[in-house]
Each structure stands twice: as C-alpha cells, then as structure tokens.
Design a protein around this motif. Structure first.
Motif, PDB file in Angstrom:
ATOM      1  N   PRO A 169      -7.282   8.277  12.771  1.00 63.55           N
ATOM      2  CA  PRO A 169      -6.175   7.604  13.397  1.00 63.55           C
ATOM      3  C   PRO A 169      -5.561   6.674  12.004  1.00 63.55           C
ATOM      4  CG  PRO A 169      -7.567   7.387  14.761  1.00 63.55           C
ATOM      5  CD  PRO A 169      -8.455   7.962  13.816  1.00 63.55           C
ATOM      6  N   LEU A 170      -4.160   6.682  11.911  1.00 64.02           N
ATOM      7  CA  LEU A 170      -3.441   6.087  10.913  1.00 64.02           C
ATOM      8  C   LEU A 170      -2.731   4.700  11.271  1.00 64.02           C
ATOM      9  CD1 LEU A 170      -2.326   8.832   8.550  1.00 64.02           C
ATOM     10  CD2 LEU A 170      -4.343   7.573   8.349  1.00 64.02           C
ATOM     11  N   LEU A 176      -5.240   3.653   1.568  1.00 68.86           N
ATOM     12  CA  LEU A 176      -5.171   3.533   0.046  1.00 68.86           C
ATOM     13  C   LEU A 176      -5.224   4.823  -0.338  1.00 68.86           C
ATOM     14  CD1 LEU A 176      -7.082   1.424  -2.600  1.00 68.86           C
ATOM     15  CD2 LEU A 176      -6.882   3.797  -2.907  1.00 68.86           C
ATOM     16  N   VAL A 177      -4.020   5.130  -1.266  1.00 67.05           N
ATOM     17  CA  VAL A 177      -4.036   6.591  -1.646  1.00 67.05           C
ATOM     18  C   VAL A 177      -4.230   6.393  -3.165  1.00 67.05           C
ATOM     19  CG1 VAL A 177      -2.420   8.473  -2.027  1.00 67.05           C
ATOM     20  CG2 VAL A 177      -2.258   7.461   0.003  1.00 67.05           C
ATOM     21  N   ASN A 178      -5.019   7.100  -3.721  1.00 64.44           N
ATOM     22  CA  ASN A 178      -5.118   7.192  -5.216  1.00 64.44           C
ATOM     23  C   ASN A 178      -4.447   8.289  -5.916  1.00 64.44           C
ATOM     24  OD1 ASN A 178      -6.255   6.099  -7.906  1.00 64.44           O
ATOM     25  ND2 ASN A 178      -8.004   7.771  -7.899  1.00 64.44           N
ATOM     26  N   GLN A 195       3.221   7.820  10.120  1.00 61.80           N
ATOM     27  CA  GLN A 195       2.187   7.496  11.064  1.00 61.80           C
ATOM     28  C   GLN A 195       1.855   5.936  11.337  1.00 61.80           C
ATOM     29  OE1 GLN A 195       0.079  10.142  12.804  1.00 61.80           O
ATOM     30  NE2 GLN A 195       2.181  10.921  12.405  1.00 61.80           N
ATOM     31  N   GLY A 196       2.565   5.282  10.551  1.00 61.83           N
ATOM     32  CA  GLY A 196       2.387   3.809  10.963  1.00 61.83           C
ATOM     33  C   GLY A 196       1.531   3.013  10.153  1.00 61.83           C
ATOM     34  N   ALA A 197       0.974   3.758   9.086  1.00 64.26           N
ATOM     35  CA  ALA A 197      -0.047   2.860   8.116  1.00 64.26           C
ATOM     36  C   ALA A 197       0.587   1.943   7.335  1.00 64.26           C
ATOM     37  CB  ALA A 197      -0.977   3.792   7.565  1.00 64.26           C
ATOM     38  N   ARG A 198      -0.376   0.892   6.893  1.00 64.81           N
ATOM     39  CA  ARG A 198       0.102   0.113   5.613  1.00 64.81           C
ATOM     40  C   ARG A 198      -0.665   0.754   4.557  1.00 64.81           C
ATOM     41  NH1 ARG A 198      -3.299  -3.725   2.672  1.00 64.81           N
ATOM     42  NH2 ARG A 198      -1.749  -5.171   1.882  1.00 64.81           N
ATOM     43  N   VAL A 199       0.231   1.083   3.308  1.00 68.39           N
ATOM     44  CA  VAL A 199      -0.113   1.979   2.372  1.00 68.39           C
ATOM     45  C   VAL A 199      -0.339   1.291   1.078  1.00 68.39           C
ATOM     46  CG1 VAL A 199       0.365   3.982   1.095  1.00 68.39           C
ATOM     47  CG2 VAL A 199       0.833   3.866   3.703  1.00 68.39           C
TER      48      VAL A 199
END
Length: 338
Positions: A169-170, A176-178, A195-199
């Motif tokens: 679930p996001l 974190l996207v590397n 999807q509602g994530a903090r990125v």
C-alpha cells in the motif's frame, strides 16, 4: 505491400557502431497478432544489453541468437493488418505496446523497424492525448513501475526469487525512488503520488526542476548528499538502479518496510534485511496490454506524463545508443520512424 522494409539489425554483438540500418524481410502477423506500422520506438536498457551480448551475465546465461536480429520492444503506431482470428483491434487503430517481453529478451522483439507483428495480448490503444513519440516512451518503463508498485498482474514464475512479488500500500506512506530522473524513475514517482504517497526523489541535480514539477515532496541530489545518510523511516524504497549497492538503502527503511530493487543482481543483504524486519522483493517486467490500457487513462488525462530526453530517426539508432551510453538520461530516448 513490399516484401521488404527498413529496419535496424545486428549481425554481431558490439558497441553502437554494429547497428545497421538496412532492408529486412517484411513481417506477417501470425494467429493472434496484429501488424503495426511503427511511428516511434522507445529505447530501454535491454536494447543495449542485447546489442552488447549481455556481457555482464555469466557465460551460460548469455544469448546465442541467430543473426541478423532486430532489437527493441516499445512501439507506438497504427495497425496495418490483423490475423483472421483477431477481433478486438482493427486496421487503422492507433496502438502502443511492449512487444514479447521477456519472451524474446535474448533474440530481440523486432521493434527497430518500419513494421512489427505484435501479439494482441501485448497491445493497447494509444492514449489519444499524447503523440506517438511519448506513447512509445511509456511501455517498458511504465509497466515496470506499475508491476512493482501497483499490480503485478500475472502468475508467471519469478526468475529472481522463489516467492511472488507483491506491491505494498502506498497511500499515506513515504516512498523513496532512487534514479528518479530516468525512464522507470520519473514514471514511478508519478504513480506513487497518484496513489497518495509522500515521495522522496533521488537523482542528480540536473533533474531537480523536473522532479519538483512532478510534485515530489523532497529531492536529494545524490552528487551532494548520500540519501542513505539522511533518510530514515521510509516505508518503501524503489531502487531503479539496483545492483550490489542497493543494500545501502536498508538503513533508510523502518521495520516492516520494503526494498524493491529493479535490478537485483549483486544484492547480498538478505540476512541483514531479515534482521531489520524489511521485505526485499523484485520481479521481471512482462508485457501486458491490459495494464497499458489502464495506464493509458492516466497518460491521456495528464496524471502521468512521459518525459522525452531526445529523439533520433530510426536510421540514427547508433547515435541514440551513443546518447544512452553517456548516461544521465532524463526520461526516455525515442526513435522516430517515417
């Protein structure tokens, strides 16, 4: 229709200079396939891995194809013909696809060409709101991000681990996207935001403006700051770079978090991950017309957009591969087909 077409073919493995723009036999759709007049081709790392003979793999895993072969998986174009058993698509439909991947990973999926035959299960209608170049830039990168983050969408055996990859679930989570500026990365940050994530996006400083424009909550320039030294308690790390160094991200995750390396070969931290209560999981991207049809709605309404680094005519595929070799690609490289 002529018996030949123009294509970019390999007669041997090697650097970008081995790519030859030449005449090749015109394909014919087999049962369950459509013949697509290609308008644009998206480039992906498997293209240059195969061109180079997958030299990074152990010798027993390296390809031994029959030459000449045609590289490429990602296309956008118009259906020119369909097999007699095809009813869902017709001549004139604008479509996009990732062609026969990973089924033809070691022999090429034949996208660097004027025409390519495509299983209809791989096809989806091109989003009307974007052009062929941007549509061609989407399939492999978008499906990779989708299958890692949103829905796996198949039950095929996982070549990298004995268990099935399961997205987490996001909504309300920190992701974190590397490698956020690259093909998979820039699409992954957008899907995570959707999807509602903090990125948190990690990339070189060149990409900061784009990442801010895409709505990331935090940007880390890895040339100035090591993300694993400053980030703590993330819920998920999607490492689009992967490899032996992916283990450094274990320290950024909270207990119960997950590390998803897109390129898992070389990772040796499974024991440490288990001790820390972190799930490590990966998967092999697979062609899916159904998932591309779902994603098309996001591409069409602008929720997700494909960023194009550069374009080259099909005849200049070798120059496109040279651009890829220089690295620091923002988004995708595409070939245009007359």
């Amino acid at each position: 229709m002529s018996d030949t077409m123009k294509a970019v073919r390999l007669h041997e493995f090697g650097g970008p200079e081995v790519l030859r723009y030449e005449d090749a036999p015109h394909p014919t759709p087999a049962p369950g396939e459509a013949l697509v007049k290609v308008h644009a081709v998206g480039l992906n790392p498997p293209d240059w891995y195969l061109r180079d003979g997958y030299r990074s793999l152990p010798p027993e895993w390296q390809p031994r194809p029959t030459f000449p072969l045609i590289l490429g998986t990602d296309i956008s174009g118009v259906i020119a013909a369909v097999a007699g058993d095809v009813g869902d698509f017709g001549v004139g439909d604008e479509v996009y696809a990732m062609v026969r991947f990973p089924h033809n990973v070691m022999e090429g999926s034949k996208a660097y060409a004027d025409y390519v035959s495509v299983p209809v299960s791989d096809l989806a209608r091109k989003p009307a709101g974007i052009d062929h170049i941007h549509a061609a830039g989407a399939p492999m990168s978008l499906l990779t991000a989708w299958q890692f983050l949103i829905e796996l969408g198949h039950d095929e055996p996982n070549p990298f681990q004995p268990y099935k990859h399961e997205p987490v679930p996001l909504r309300g989570r920190t992701v974190l996207v590397n490698g956020a500026g690259g093909g998979v990365g820039h699409l992954a940050v957008q899907l995570a935001k959707w999807q509602g994530a903090r990125v948190i996006a990690v990339a070189s400083g060149k990409h900061e403006g784009l990442m801010r424009d895409l709505g990331v909550d935090q940007f880390i320039d890895y040339t100035r700051t090591a993300a694993d030294e400053v980030v703590r308690d993330a819920d998920l790390v999607l490492d689009t770079v992967g490899g032996p160094d992916t283990g450094r991200f274990l320290r950024t995750l909270k207990r119960g978090g997950a590390l998803f390396p897109v390129y898992p070969l070389g990772f040796t931290g499974h024991g440490e991950a288990e001790t820390l209560g972190i799930t490590v999981s990966t998967t092999q991207v697979r062609s899916s017309g159904a998932q591309l049809a779902e994603a098309a709605r996001l591409l069409d309404n602008g929720t997700v957009r494909v960023v194009i680094d550069s374009t080259f005519p099909l005849a200049q595929a070798s120059q496109a591969h040279q651009r890829a070799a220089r690295g620091n690609i923002q988004g995708k490289i595409a070939l245009t087909v007359a």
